[in-house]
Design a protein around this motif. Structure first.
Motif, PDB file in Angstrom:
ATOM      1  N   GLN A 231       0.801  -1.349   0.110  1.00  0.00           N
ATOM      2  CA  GLN A 231       0.052  -0.084   0.036  1.00  0.00           C
ATOM      3  C   GLN A 231       0.811   1.285  -0.061  1.00  0.00           C
ATOM      4  O   GLN A 231       0.820   2.127   0.909  1.00  0.00           O
ATOM      5  N   PRO A 232       1.676   1.489  -0.960  1.00  0.00           N
ATOM      6  CA  PRO A 232       2.469   2.906  -1.223  1.00  0.00           C
ATOM      7  C   PRO A 232       1.668   3.895  -1.234  1.00  0.00           C
ATOM      8  O   PRO A 232       0.586   3.811  -2.020  1.00  0.00           O
ATOM      9  N   HIS A 233       1.718   4.841  -0.496  1.00  0.00           N
ATOM     10  CA  HIS A 233       0.899   6.263  -0.446  1.00  0.00           C
ATOM     11  C   HIS A 233       1.568   7.533  -0.814  1.00  0.00           C
ATOM     12  O   HIS A 233       1.619   7.538  -1.966  1.00  0.00           O
ATOM     13  N   GLY A 234       1.959   8.103   0.272  1.00  0.00           N
ATOM     14  CA  GLY A 234       2.805   9.319   0.126  1.00  0.00           C
ATOM     15  C   GLY A 234       4.337   9.173  -0.561  1.00  0.00           C
ATOM     16  O   GLY A 234       4.623   7.981  -0.545  1.00  0.00           O
ATOM     17  N   ILE A 235       4.727  10.160  -1.417  1.00  0.00           N
ATOM     18  CA  ILE A 235       5.879  10.162  -2.244  1.00  0.00           C
ATOM     19  C   ILE A 235       6.650  11.502  -2.248  1.00  0.00           C
ATOM     20  O   ILE A 235       5.657  12.371  -2.433  1.00  0.00           O
ATOM     21  N   ALA A 236       7.937  11.484  -2.156  1.00  0.00           N
ATOM     22  CA  ALA A 236       8.555  12.670  -2.374  1.00  0.00           C
ATOM     23  C   ALA A 236       9.715  12.437  -2.956  1.00  0.00           C
ATOM     24  O   ALA A 236      10.642  11.424  -2.894  1.00  0.00           O
ATOM     25  N   VAL A 237      10.594  13.516  -3.908  1.00  0.00           N
ATOM     26  CA  VAL A 237      11.721  13.412  -4.331  1.00  0.00           C
ATOM     27  C   VAL A 237      12.653  14.487  -3.827  1.00  0.00           C
ATOM     28  O   VAL A 237      12.111  15.693  -3.444  1.00  0.00           O
ATOM     29  N   THR A 238      13.918  13.809  -3.779  1.00  0.00           N
ATOM     30  CA  THR A 238      14.836  14.910  -3.226  1.00  0.00           C
ATOM     31  C   THR A 238      15.253  15.990  -4.319  1.00  0.00           C
ATOM     32  O   THR A 238      14.970  15.810  -5.361  1.00  0.00           O
ATOM     33  N   PRO A 239      15.502  17.179  -3.677  1.00  0.00           N
ATOM     34  CA  PRO A 239      15.831  18.492  -4.536  1.00  0.00           C
ATOM     35  C   PRO A 239      16.799  18.163  -5.644  1.00  0.00           C
ATOM     36  O   PRO A 239      16.530  18.918  -6.658  1.00  0.00           O
ATOM     37  N   ASP A 240      17.760  17.165  -5.327  1.00  0.00           N
ATOM     38  CA  ASP A 240      18.480  16.970  -6.839  1.00  0.00           C
ATOM     39  C   ASP A 240      17.797  15.904  -7.637  1.00  0.00           C
ATOM     40  O   ASP A 240      18.474  15.607  -8.859  1.00  0.00           O
TER      41      ASP A 240
END
Length: 337
Positions: A151-160
């Motif tokens: 159940q993957p939900h939230g996701i974010a990417v590093t600034p680079d």
């Protein structure tokens, strides 16, 4: 938060075309708390409607309708595209904000959740059904699927743009993915039911909101992205969900059940604000905090948590209850390449 169920693996992508336009208006007085031009806010309702607001005065710049229940959204530096996740339908929708038209759809064949664009705009990542779908925005095609936890939900990417952090609600883990080769890097156990992810603007801290259903409590965990290790977790209140970090990295805002928590990242002390916000967001290089408070967006100054203004969202949902925001997204800074 999703229910506990398993869904089919990501299927073959299909491209469809449709269009819908809606109209509305907003009112507010001018408030700008940013070092550059006031950013545009892409506000998406649960029923799939999107309104683009000028955050200087709340004026509605564009209005569109993706036509299905929405769980997430992402925008990049291209003003001609915004991406809406129609999660229950398993569809990723591309919208031209200027015309209000839906210009493409990808049917992923599985229930979806959240989305994020890589800072260079060359890849769109969408969580769903034990995987992260990788989309090429230029061709608007599904090009890969990366297996993660349950159940993957939230996701974010590093600034680079090199790594993704994915909250796996069922497993109590966070998956770390390498964007250069679209592959898993490692998995971090944080416990509970991880919900949303936010990364500090300097890339030195990853924050994850999490639920503990047995206690009804919520917490925020901090991951050191340089070592990919859990450094600490602290309680913030019941129902921890949507999360955002201020530009200076000093505070994390978390949407709770009937409050908003403000976490001091240095002392880990938490205070609460009397707002019921389904989601919240902070624009890059902007000191304002945008709360989705029913049919309006309440704008706070993160320096003192004072209300700067309220943008009234226009129009009615199909059930007549008004435009209730489910997601807020912003364009990246102009210097992102």
């Amino acid at each position: 938060m999703w229910g506990r169920r398993r869904t089919a693996a990501l299927g073959t992508a299909a491209l469809l075309l449709t269009a819908a336009v809606a109209a509305g208006q907003s009112r507010s007085h001018p408030i700008i708390a940013t070092s550059g031009p006031a950013p545009k806010a892409y506000v998406i309702a649960h029923n799939g409607r999107m309104q683009v607001l000028d955050t200087a005065d709340g004026k509605v710049l564009a209005d569109a309708n993706t036509g299905a229940w929405t769980t997430g959204a992402a925008v990049g530096s291209d003003p001609r595209r915004a991406y809406v996740v129609n999660g229950w339908a398993g569809v990723i929708t591309a919208v031209d904000p200027e015309s209000g038209k839906v210009v493409g759809r990808i049917d992923a064949g599985a229930r979806l959740a959240q989305a994020v664009l890589r800072p260079d705009g060359e890849r769109l990542y969408v969580t769903g059904s034990g995987s992260v779908a990788v989309v090429d925005p230029a061709t608007f095609r599904l090009v890969a699927a990366i297996r993660v936890g349950g159940q993957p939900h939230g996701i974010a990417v590093t600034p680079d743009g090199r790594r993704l952090y994915v909250a796996n609600a069922q497993d109590g883990t966070v998956s770390v993915l390498d964007t250069t080769n679209a592959s898993p890097r490692t998995t971090i156990d944080i416990g509970g039911l991880p919900q949303h992810v936010a990364i500090s603007p300097d890339g030195d801290a990853v924050y994850v909101s999490s639920l503990d259903l047995t206690e009804g409590a919520g917490s925020v965990s901090m991951i050191d992205p340089h070592a990919d290790e859990l450094r600490w977790s602290t309680p913030v209140g019941k129902g921890a969900g949507s999360i955002a970090v201020t530009p200076d990295g000093r505070h994390v805002y978390v949407a709770l059940d009937r409050q908003v928590a403000v976490l001091d990242t240095a002392t880990r002390a938490t205070r609460t604000l009397p707002f019921t916000a389904r989601t919240l967001a902070i624009a890059p290089a902007d000191s304002r905090v945008f709360l989705a408070t029913g049919n309006s967006i309440t704008v706070l100054d993160s320096a003192d948590d004072e209300v700067l203004t309220t943008f009234q969202l226009s129009g009615l949902d199909d059930d007549g209850r008004g435009f209730a925001a489910a997601a807020i997204a912003f364009e990246p800074p102009e210097d992102v390449s």
